[in-house]
Design a protein around this motif. Structure first.
Motif, PDB file in Angstrom:
ATOM      1  N   PHE A 210      -0.535  47.945  55.795  1.00  0.00           N
ATOM      2  CA  PHE A 210       0.879  47.806  54.999  1.00  0.00           C
ATOM      3  C   PHE A 210       0.398  49.345  54.321  1.00  0.00           C
ATOM      4  CE2 PHE A 210      -2.882  44.379  53.837  1.00  0.00           C
ATOM      5  CZ  PHE A 210      -2.661  43.658  54.528  1.00  0.00           C
ATOM      6  N   CYS A 211       0.473  50.320  54.471  1.00  0.00           N
ATOM      7  CA  CYS A 211       0.474  51.685  54.379  1.00  0.00           C
ATOM      8  C   CYS A 211       1.526  52.256  55.299  1.00  0.00           C
ATOM      9  CB  CYS A 211      -0.090  52.141  53.254  1.00  0.00           C
ATOM     10  SG  CYS A 211       0.369  54.179  52.433  1.00  0.00           S
ATOM     11  N   THR A 212       2.407  52.394  55.646  1.00  0.00           N
ATOM     12  CA  THR A 212       3.213  52.894  57.279  1.00  0.00           C
ATOM     13  C   THR A 212       3.872  53.946  56.109  1.00  0.00           C
ATOM     14  OG1 THR A 212       4.908  50.971  56.959  1.00  0.00           O
ATOM     15  CG2 THR A 212       2.547  50.538  57.931  1.00  0.00           C
ATOM     16  N   PRO A 213       4.581  54.462  57.760  1.00  0.00           N
ATOM     17  CA  PRO A 213       5.757  55.210  56.796  1.00  0.00           C
ATOM     18  C   PRO A 213       7.136  55.102  56.562  1.00  0.00           C
ATOM     19  CG  PRO A 213       4.281  56.226  59.170  1.00  0.00           C
ATOM     20  CD  PRO A 213       3.739  54.728  59.247  1.00  0.00           C
TER      21      PRO A 213
ATOM     22  N   ALA B 148      -3.999  57.073  43.204  1.00  0.00           N
ATOM     23  CA  ALA B 148      -3.270  57.321  42.412  1.00  0.00           C
ATOM     24  C   ALA B 148      -1.953  56.180  43.086  1.00  0.00           C
ATOM     25  CB  ALA B 148      -2.666  58.025  42.029  1.00  0.00           C
ATOM     26  N   HIS B 149      -1.565  56.726  44.273  1.00  0.00           N
ATOM     27  CA  HIS B 149      -0.885  55.927  45.526  1.00  0.00           C
ATOM     28  C   HIS B 149      -1.666  54.305  45.738  1.00  0.00           C
ATOM     29  CE1 HIS B 149       1.756  55.664  48.597  1.00  0.00           C
ATOM     30  NE2 HIS B 149       1.086  54.537  49.560  1.00  0.00           N
ATOM     31  N   ILE B 150      -3.025  53.989  45.758  1.00  0.00           N
ATOM     32  CA  ILE B 150      -2.535  52.352  46.132  1.00  0.00           C
ATOM     33  C   ILE B 150      -2.441  51.798  44.760  1.00  0.00           C
ATOM     34  CG2 ILE B 150      -5.104  51.470  46.078  1.00  0.00           C
ATOM     35  CD1 ILE B 150      -6.012  53.608  47.997  1.00  0.00           C
ATOM     36  N   TYR B 151      -2.951  52.306  43.411  1.00  0.00           N
ATOM     37  CA  TYR B 151      -2.549  51.519  42.096  1.00  0.00           C
ATOM     38  C   TYR B 151      -1.087  51.294  41.732  1.00  0.00           C
ATOM     39  CZ  TYR B 151      -6.545  50.743  39.838  1.00  0.00           C
ATOM     40  OH  TYR B 151      -8.358  50.611  40.249  1.00  0.00           O
ATOM     41  N   HIS B 152      -0.144  52.263  41.883  1.00  0.00           N
ATOM     42  CA  HIS B 152       1.672  52.460  42.101  1.00  0.00           C
ATOM     43  C   HIS B 152       1.968  52.359  42.827  1.00  0.00           C
ATOM     44  CE1 HIS B 152       1.942  54.763  38.476  1.00  0.00           C
ATOM     45  NE2 HIS B 152       1.166  54.998  39.033  1.00  0.00           N
ATOM     46  N   SER B 153       1.690  51.617  44.306  1.00  0.00           N
ATOM     47  CA  SER B 153       2.757  51.372  45.610  1.00  0.00           C
ATOM     48  C   SER B 153       1.637  49.743  46.228  1.00  0.00           C
ATOM     49  CB  SER B 153       2.396  52.047  46.797  1.00  0.00           C
ATOM     50  OG  SER B 153       3.054  53.555  46.099  1.00  0.00           O
ATOM     51  N   HIS B 154       0.291  50.085  46.170  1.00  0.00           N
ATOM     52  CA  HIS B 154      -0.256  48.830  47.052  1.00  0.00           C
ATOM     53  C   HIS B 154      -0.703  48.105  45.959  1.00  0.00           C
ATOM     54  CE1 HIS B 154       1.275  50.866  50.531  1.00  0.00           C
ATOM     55  NE2 HIS B 154       0.605  51.740  49.874  1.00  0.00           N
ATOM     56  N   PHE B 155      -0.969  47.853  44.655  1.00  0.00           N
ATOM     57  CA  PHE B 155      -1.536  47.764  43.653  1.00  0.00           C
ATOM     58  C   PHE B 155      -1.994  45.218  44.594  1.00  0.00           C
ATOM     59  CE2 PHE B 155      -2.731  45.101  40.051  1.00  0.00           C
ATOM     60  CZ  PHE B 155      -4.886  45.266  39.944  1.00  0.00           C
ATOM     61  N   GLN B 156      -0.190  45.239  43.917  1.00  0.00           N
ATOM     62  CA  GLN B 156       0.015  43.835  44.125  1.00  0.00           C
ATOM     63  C   GLN B 156      -0.335  42.962  45.490  1.00  0.00           C
ATOM     64  OE1 GLN B 156       1.262  41.545  41.690  1.00  0.00           O
ATOM     65  NE2 GLN B 156       0.881  43.274  40.275  1.00  0.00           N
TER      66      GLN B 156
ATOM     67  N   ILE C 192      -3.350  44.697  46.885  1.00  0.00           N
ATOM     68  CA  ILE C 192      -4.703  44.317  46.689  1.00  0.00           C
ATOM     69  C   ILE C 192      -4.963  43.141  45.909  1.00  0.00           C
ATOM     70  CG2 ILE C 192      -6.611  45.714  45.263  1.00  0.00           C
ATOM     71  CD1 ILE C 192      -6.185  47.071  47.376  1.00  0.00           C
ATOM     72  N   VAL C 193      -4.053  42.463  44.573  1.00  0.00           N
ATOM     73  CA  VAL C 193      -4.473  41.441  44.519  1.00  0.00           C
ATOM     74  C   VAL C 193      -4.563  40.674  45.627  1.00  0.00           C
ATOM     75  CG1 VAL C 193      -3.817  40.498  42.511  1.00  0.00           C
ATOM     76  CG2 VAL C 193      -4.108  42.535  42.319  1.00  0.00           C
ATOM     77  N   SER C 194      -3.452  40.007  46.101  1.00  0.00           N
ATOM     78  CA  SER C 194      -3.450  39.227  47.381  1.00  0.00           C
ATOM     79  C   SER C 194      -4.475  39.270  47.953  1.00  0.00           C
ATOM     80  CB  SER C 194      -1.829  39.821  48.175  1.00  0.00           C
ATOM     81  OG  SER C 194      -2.237  40.245  48.431  1.00  0.00           O
ATOM     82  N   LEU C 195      -5.052  40.239  47.951  1.00  0.00           N
ATOM     83  CA  LEU C 195      -6.356  40.438  49.453  1.00  0.00           C
ATOM     84  C   LEU C 195      -7.797  39.615  48.596  1.00  0.00           C
ATOM     85  CD1 LEU C 195      -5.596  43.991  51.261  1.00  0.00           C
ATOM     86  CD2 LEU C 195      -5.939  41.132  52.089  1.00  0.00           C
ATOM     87  N   LYS C 196      -7.717  40.269  47.147  1.00  0.00           N
ATOM     88  CA  LYS C 196      -8.586  39.509  46.025  1.00  0.00           C
ATOM     89  C   LYS C 196      -9.555  40.407  45.811  1.00  0.00           C
ATOM     90  CE  LYS C 196      -7.660  34.898  46.815  1.00  0.00           C
ATOM     91  NZ  LYS C 196      -6.984  34.171  45.700  1.00  0.00           N
ATOM     92  N   GLU C 197      -9.043  41.429  46.201  1.00  0.00           N
ATOM     93  CA  GLU C 197     -10.216  42.998  46.469  1.00  0.00           C
ATOM     94  C   GLU C 197      -9.610  44.100  44.668  1.00  0.00           C
ATOM     95  OE1 GLU C 197     -12.358  42.801  47.824  1.00  0.00           O
ATOM     96  OE2 GLU C 197     -11.941  42.262  49.929  1.00  0.00           O
TER      97      GLU C 197
END
Length: 263
Positions: free
Chosen positions: A126-129, A208-216, A218-223
């Motif tokens: 999910f974290c790609t260029p 910081a990057h994970i929380y700002h860009s990928h938290f949703q 993470i939630v969908s993965l239940k992690e």
């Protein structure tokens, strides 16, 4: 990737008889060591899980960092086991009485490197260029890469490229025995604390990057509980030893202050 046992360690070698060191890890027998429990923020529940250990969602960005195995310090192992078993992460991060600070920083540096490695592995697809063309933490914070050796002038890179550079750089530091000595009696370098601080500062940027860009995601993965637990552990450790300047913490300062105020 499935794994019946996660074992992360850093140690100092000594002669076969009477060796000592530190280890952190987890196994499927229920033994709890430093890196492997999920403590939900605001609750006292402990779960034997680290980002879906053994689940189809778990991926590893790169192989987990392992030092050669050897005879370990029983006292430290019992201390880590007891403090995490009690559900008190604040106690777990403190330097055990009579132990060497540099050794404690070293073993935890490897631990947190492995934690971030596993966390980022859950987001690789999910974290790609294309999705993350810059390494950022919201609209106000962007990070550029420089290691002072191969890349001396900071360059703008995508988030996955930044993390790749970062993990390569950290591995090089951990493998350098002049920085992280493997043999008992070999002193740590005078700049050891500065190296550790730089490692933790840069690992924070991944959080910081994970929380700002990928938290949703993470939630969908239940992690999200695992992410919050790992970040709480990371925050309490860096706060305890003053490893990251407060200005660097700005992207997540509200979350950090809530963690350290409650513990």
């Amino acid at each position: 990737m499935t794994a019946p046992c996660l074992f992360l360690s850093w140690h100092a070698e000594r002669e076969k008889e009477g060796g000592r060191g530190i280890e952190i890890g987890a196994n499927n027998s229920g033994s709890l060591l430093l890196c492997s429990v999920s403590l939900l923020i605001g609750e006292g529940e402990i779960k034997m899980s680290l980002f879906g250990l053994g689940s189809k969602n778990q991926k590893t960005f790169r192989p987990k960092k392992n030092a050669p195995t050897g005879n370990k310090g029983v006292q430290l192992k019992k201390h880590i086991d007891a403090t995490l078993g009690s559900g008190n992460l604040r106690d777990a991060v403190r330097l055990p009485p009579g132990e060497d600070l540099n050794e404690w920083l070293a073993v935890n540096t490897v631990d947190f490197f492995n934690q971030v490695n596993i966390m980022y592995g859950t987001l690789m697809e999910f974290c790609t260029p294309a999705t993350c063309p810059t390494m950022s933490a919201g609209p106000k914070f962007e990070y550029r890469w420089a290691d002072g050796v191969q890349i001396k002038k900071p360059i703008e890179v995508s988030a996955p490229k930044y993390v790749e550079y970062l993990m390569d750089w950290i591995e090089a530091q951990l493998d350098d025995e002049s920085i992280f000595p493997q043999k008992i009696g070999t002193p740590f370098p005078q700049n050891f604390h500065e190296v550790v601080k730089t490692i933790f500062k840069r690992l924070f940027r991944v959080y910081a990057h994970i929380y700002h860009s990928h938290f949703q995601k993470i939630v969908s993965l239940k992690e999200e509980a695992h992410l919050n637990t790992c970040f709480k552990h990371f925050t309490l450790f860096t706060w305890e030893f003053k490893l990251i300047d407060k200005a660097e913490l700005a992207p997540l300062i509200d979350l950090i202050e809530s963690i350290v105020s409650v513990g």
